[in-house]
Write a protein that holds these residues in place. Structure first.
Motif, short mmCIF file in Angstrom:
data_model
loop_
_atom_site.label_atom_id
_atom_site.label_comp_id
_atom_site.label_asym_id
_atom_site.label_seq_id
_atom_site.Cartn_x
_atom_site.Cartn_y
_atom_site.Cartn_z
N LEU A 164 1.35 -1.21 0.02
CA LEU A 164 -0.33 -0.21 -0.13
C LEU A 164 0.53 1.48 0.32
O LEU A 164 -0.16 1.86 0.21
N VAL A 165 2.10 0.73 0.59
CA VAL A 165 3.14 2.23 0.38
C VAL A 165 3.22 2.93 -1.21
O VAL A 165 3.62 2.38 -2.08
N THR A 166 3.63 4.17 -1.63
CA THR A 166 3.85 5.01 -2.50
C THR A 166 4.59 5.64 -2.29
O THR A 166 5.46 5.97 -0.89
N GLU A 167 6.49 5.48 -2.62
CA GLU A 167 6.93 6.40 -2.49
C GLU A 167 7.54 7.47 -3.27
O GLU A 167 7.14 7.53 -4.79
N LYS A 168 7.94 8.43 -2.34
CA LYS A 168 8.80 9.06 -3.21
C LYS A 168 9.56 10.22 -2.45
O LYS A 168 9.56 10.42 -1.71
N ASP A 169 10.42 10.31 -3.05
CA ASP A 169 11.95 10.96 -2.70
C ASP A 169 12.43 10.24 -1.85
O ASP A 169 12.69 11.34 -0.10
N GLY A 170 12.22 9.48 -1.24
CA GLY A 170 12.74 8.36 -0.14
C GLY A 170 12.05 7.99 0.83
O GLY A 170 11.80 8.08 2.22
N VAL A 171 10.61 8.96 0.89
CA VAL A 171 9.59 8.57 1.77
C VAL A 171 8.45 8.24 1.47
O VAL A 171 7.94 8.11 0.76
N LEU A 172 7.91 7.38 2.33
CA LEU A 172 7.16 6.42 2.03
C LEU A 172 5.58 6.32 2.46
O LEU A 172 5.66 7.35 4.01
N THR A 173 4.62 6.87 1.94
CA THR A 173 3.54 7.10 2.27
C THR A 173 2.24 5.72 2.10
O THR A 173 2.12 5.54 1.20
N ILE A 174 1.53 6.17 3.54
CA ILE A 174 -0.14 5.01 3.07
C ILE A 174 -1.01 5.77 3.28
O ILE A 174 -1.39 6.39 4.73
N THR A 175 -1.64 5.87 2.42
CA THR A 175 -2.50 7.49 2.93
C THR A 175 -3.70 6.55 1.42
O THR A 175 -3.77 6.19 0.46
#
Ligand code: KG4
Ligand code: ZN
Length: 402
Positions: A164-175
């Motif tokens: 469920l993670v999306t990754e951008k600039d090394g930050v993982l987000t779950i939303t």
């Protein structure tokens, strides 16, 4: 919240330190340290994972990995301090079954300050119990020595969340996860369809009645004389053929066109969402029995036919489950979801047949076992104040998602 997570359920020893912010609606994760050692080379010799060997390797690897992860996170601070006798005795008792680990651990805590983390998360199951126990005892010892809360994590929840993670600039987000979400979990020990109706609440929709799909991959590879783990080997062979001769994978019909070998699609037409892979494995066994050594081309053909059968069964059962559950999100997780053909078939089929469903597939690094996924699950469980009691926490090889 900084979480130090430990994974030892199978043949990967891993420790990650993850800084998590946000809440259940929107969480962000920065990986501060991530150290992993695969035991594949050790197990290759035996053609599979031996629990006693895995246990020994985890015990050997945990301390160097802890140092490496803390160092990467800049959380390793030297400080000679005397360890209180009581702590010393309790740690020694916790680690008495892991020869060598107890001394290394005691030396470590007498030379370093407790790390600035907020919780220790550890895989409590499912997995190989002797392997799980090493991580659990180690986590208990750390929680005790550093006086930190302990969080027990279900390994499969880790696989679901990492998809469920999306990754951008090394930050993982779950939303923005649209619920209900259906998860197809495929690994060496599991093949199941699980529904997340509400956030972090699960119900079983279907499961294998015999072998897990990863197990089928590994066993068929072994019959073909390929090294452990078999999944990537079979995939390589099948892909070599797809790229030159027969074009992209086929799904549909009882056997795809261009196949030299005909393999069954067990339970394809029954009306459950359950799977069976032992019949497919046995079909390969009989096929090999009646032949002399396979040529390289025949090996590729067999791998191709096997992969087509697997992908077709996985897709058809998942499509049925999507319909039954009216899921809005489809997650694929577990080691087998690294498979190129399965990823391609699911991506194509969702686009063609169910464009209303959002498909979430983990990134390559998060697909196979790792400790980052354990940190993700540990964060949500810690948010819910699900703190484990070190006195009663045990390894459970069959721990199920609830
Ligand atoms: O999730 P995982 O790393 O460990 C378990 O929890 O079981 O999954 C390991 C399984 C093994 O059976 C391995 O052969 C399979 O995942 N696997 C693959 C691929 N990479 C790993 N199977 C098919 N294709 C792959 N590329
Ligand atoms: Zn796994």
């Amino acid at each position: 919240m900084k979480i130090l997570a430990i994974e030892t359920s199978c043949d990967e020893t891993a420790i990650a330190i993850v800084e998590a912010t946000g809440d259940e609606k929107r969480a962000q994760f920065s990986v501060l340290g991530n150290a992993l050692l695969s035991q594949i080379e050790v197990h290759k010799e035996y053609g599979g994972v031996f629990p006693a060997v895995a246990k020994r390797e985890h015990a050997k690897n945990l301390m160097p990995l802890l140092r490496a992860a803390l160092e990467e996170a800049e959380l390793l601070k030297e400080d000679t301090q005397s360890v209180p006798q009581e702590t010393h005795d309790a740690v020694a008792k916790l680690l008495e079954r892991e020869p060598g680990l107890d001394e290394a651990f005691l030396e470590f805590i007498s030379e370093n300050e407790p790390a600035d983390v907020d919780a220790i998360a550890v895989t409590a199951g499912p997995g190989l119990e002797p392997a799980l126990w090493v991580g659990i005892n180690f986590a208990k010892a750390l929680a005790l020595a550093w006086d930190k809360p302990l969080v027990a994590v279900n390994h499969m929840e880790g696989h679901v969340l990492s998809a469920l993670v999306t990754e951008k600039d090394g930050v993982l987000t779950i939303t923005d996860v649209r619920l209900p979400a259906l998860a197809l979990l495929i690994s060496g020990g599991h093949t199941e369809l699980v529904l997340m109706k509400e956030w972090l609440t699960y119900a079983l929709v279907g499961q294998t009645r015999d072998d897990a799909v990863g197990e089928a991959y590994d066993k068929v590879a072994r019959m073909m004389g390929l090294p452990y783990p078999g999944g990537p080997e079979i995939s390589k062979l099948a892909e070599s053929l797809r790229s030159v001769e027969v074009g992209p994978s086929q799904v549909g019909g009882s056997s795809a066109s261009g196949e030299v070998f005909n393999l069954p699609r067990p339970m394809l037409h029954d009306d459950t969402c359950d799977f069976s892979f032992s019949g497919l494995k046995t079909a390969v066994l009989y096929l090999l029995k009646n032949r002399s050594e396979l040529t390289d081309d025949e090996k590729a053909q067999l791998a191709y036919a096997f992969e087509n059968a697997v992908a077709e069964v996985l897709w058809k059962k998942t499509a049925r489950a999507l319909e039954q559950t009216e899921a809005k999100t489809l997650v694929i997780g577990g080691g087998v979801s690294a498979n190129t053909n399965i990823r391609r078939v699911f991506t194509e089929k969702i686009a063609e047949e169910r464009p209303d469903v959002s498909l979430r597939i983990p990134s390559a690094a998060l697909t196979t076992d790792n400790a980052i996924m354990i940190a993700l699950a540990g964060f949500y469980r810690a948010l819910r104040k699900e703190i484990a009691n070190p006195e009663t926490l045990t390894a459970n090889g069959n721990r199920s998602l609830k």
